[in-house]
Design an enzyme around this catalytic site. Structure first.
Site, mmCIF file in Angstrom:
data_model
loop_
_atom_site.group_PDB
_atom_site.id
_atom_site.type_symbol
_atom_site.label_atom_id
_atom_site.label_comp_id
_atom_site.label_asym_id
_atom_site.label_seq_id
_atom_site.Cartn_x
_atom_site.Cartn_y
_atom_site.Cartn_z
ATOM 1 C CB THR A 266 -19.265 -29.195 -19.973
ATOM 2 O OG1 THR A 266 -18.007 -29.223 -20.207
ATOM 3 C CG2 THR A 266 -19.304 -29.301 -18.131
ATOM 4 C CE LYS B 173 -11.699 -33.744 -18.595
ATOM 5 N NZ LYS B 173 -10.591 -33.003 -18.916
ATOM 6 C CE LYS C 164 -9.213 -27.353 -17.408
ATOM 7 N NZ LYS C 164 -8.479 -28.590 -18.353
ATOM 8 N NE ARG D 280 -17.610 -21.154 -24.373
ATOM 9 C CZ ARG D 280 -16.794 -21.896 -23.627
ATOM 10 N NH1 ARG D 280 -16.315 -21.770 -22.495
ATOM 11 N NH2 ARG D 280 -16.178 -23.030 -24.688
ATOM 12 C CG ASP E 284 -6.998 -26.258 -22.576
ATOM 13 O OD1 ASP E 284 -6.430 -26.892 -21.567
ATOM 14 O OD2 ASP E 284 -8.264 -25.903 -22.324
ATOM 15 C CG ASP F 273 -5.449 -47.754 -16.186
ATOM 16 O OD1 ASP F 273 -5.743 -49.089 -16.320
ATOM 17 O OD2 ASP F 273 -4.543 -47.278 -17.329
HETATM 18 O O1 LIG Z 1 -16.310 -31.881 -18.406
HETATM 19 C C1 LIG Z 1 -15.584 -31.299 -18.446
HETATM 20 C C2 LIG Z 1 -14.189 -31.346 -17.676
HETATM 21 C C3 LIG Z 1 -13.277 -30.516 -18.182
HETATM 22 N N1 LIG Z 1 -13.416 -29.697 -19.229
HETATM 23 C C4 LIG Z 1 -12.219 -28.917 -19.620
HETATM 24 O O2 LIG Z 1 -12.277 -27.475 -19.184
HETATM 25 C C5 LIG Z 1 -11.775 -26.574 -20.233
HETATM 26 C C6 LIG Z 1 -12.945 -25.844 -20.887
HETATM 27 O O3 LIG Z 1 -12.447 -25.111 -21.859
HETATM 28 P P1 LIG Z 1 -13.364 -24.055 -22.546
HETATM 29 O O4 LIG Z 1 -12.246 -23.455 -23.833
HETATM 30 O O5 LIG Z 1 -13.842 -23.002 -21.685
HETATM 31 O O6 LIG Z 1 -14.405 -24.939 -23.297
HETATM 32 C C7 LIG Z 1 -11.007 -27.657 -21.216
HETATM 33 O O7 LIG Z 1 -9.784 -27.641 -20.537
HETATM 34 C C8 LIG Z 1 -11.652 -28.978 -20.771
HETATM 35 O O8 LIG Z 1 -10.782 -29.976 -21.037
HETATM 36 C C9 LIG Z 1 -14.736 -29.423 -19.788
HETATM 37 O O9 LIG Z 1 -14.595 -28.586 -20.632
HETATM 38 N N2 LIG Z 1 -15.665 -30.366 -19.161
#
Ligand SMILES: O=c1ccn([C@@H]2O[C@H](COP(=O)(O)O)[C@@H](O)[C@H]2O)c(=O)[nH]1
Length: 235
Positions: free
Chosen positions: A121, A68, A39, A182, A17, A71
């Site tokens: 999440t 994700k 990812k 985490r 990210d 559509d």
């Molecule tokens: O339900 C979901 C689906 C995708 N994500 C993705 O995972 C990572 C989590 O990043 P962190 O910085 O460890 O929180 C992020 O790219 C989300 O888009 C998710 O968190 N939950």
């Protein structure tokens, strides 16, 4: 640190990210052999990062394209067809029946695996109520998992909090890919359904998605290696 077992290493998926391809390349360089699975989500894909999927795959890394999709069925199918040949391992779609059916049909035998996102999440029961759902998280995740299984989806994205229950429902083979990871003491940020790497593995997750705890660490490589070591100990 001793070389990690590649099978343990590939259960960690690091979320790239970052805002640019240059930042992604710098992080990939920094992480080196400690990470085998990346990812690519909205931020990097929309900043020109999709060609990195092929580049990483050619370099022997696995790639999860986290777009994700959701559509009308025809548009989902055409989108999946455009992604089939990139060499990615996973692609996400939202867990709506029309969407999942279209994606599974369109991935054919390309080797791309479709993951259905059950409930994000960052959501809890009150977020679902705000969005108009009459189910709480646990029930909606379970209902969507059962639909995904019946449709032939390859795996689920869920919180590690649901992993043990879902593993009992979907059996040993389906991928259970869990963000919301985490390490002890790490900030939750906007994540609401979280667990440590060890507890997520014990609960039945096949893969752990980790973004900020690695990407924002003072030493990202050391942070990734510590998570892989935790996976190895917990399995
Ligand atoms: O339900 C979901 C689906 C995708 N994500 C993705 O995972 C990572 C989590 O990043 P962190 O910085 O460890 O929180 C992020 O790219 C989300 O888009 C998710 O968190 N939950």
């Amino acid at each position: 640190m001793a070389q990690a077992d590649p099978a343990d290493r590939d259960r960690l998926i690091v979320a790239l990210d970052v805002p640019s391809v240059a930042a992604a390349n710098a992080m990939i360089e920094k992480l080196g052999d400690s990470v085998g699975f990346y990812k690519i989500g909205y931020q990097l894909a929309y900043a020109g990062g999709l060609p990195l999927v092929e580049k990483l795959a050619r370099a022997g890394k696995k790639v999860f394209v986290d777009l994700k999709l959701h559509d009308i069925g025809n548009t989902v199918a055409r989108g999946v067809e455009s992604l089939n040949s990139l060499g990615a391992t996973f692609l996400t779609v939202h867990a709506y029946p029309q969407t999942m059916k279209a994606a599974v049909a369109a991935r054919g035998d390309s080797g791309l695996k479709i993951l259905a996102v059950t409930v994000l999440t960052s959501y809890d029961d009150s977020d679902l109520a705000d969005a108009g759902y009459r189910f709480g998280v646990r029930d909606l995740v379970e209902a969507r998992a059962r639909q995904a299984l019946a449709i032939g989806v390859d795996g689920l994205v869920c919180s590690p909090e649901e992993a043990a229950n879902l593993r009992g429902i979907v059996g040993p083979d389906m991928a259970l890919v869990t963000p919301g990871i985490r390490p002890a003491g790490a900030a939750a940020g906007d994540q609401k359904r979280i667990m440590t790497p060890a507890r997520a593995i014990t609960a039945g997750a096949s893969h752990l998605v980790v973004g900020r705890p690695v990407m924002e660490a003072a030493d990202p490589k050391q942070a990734a290696e510590a998570i892989v070591a935790e996976i190895a100990q917990a399995k």
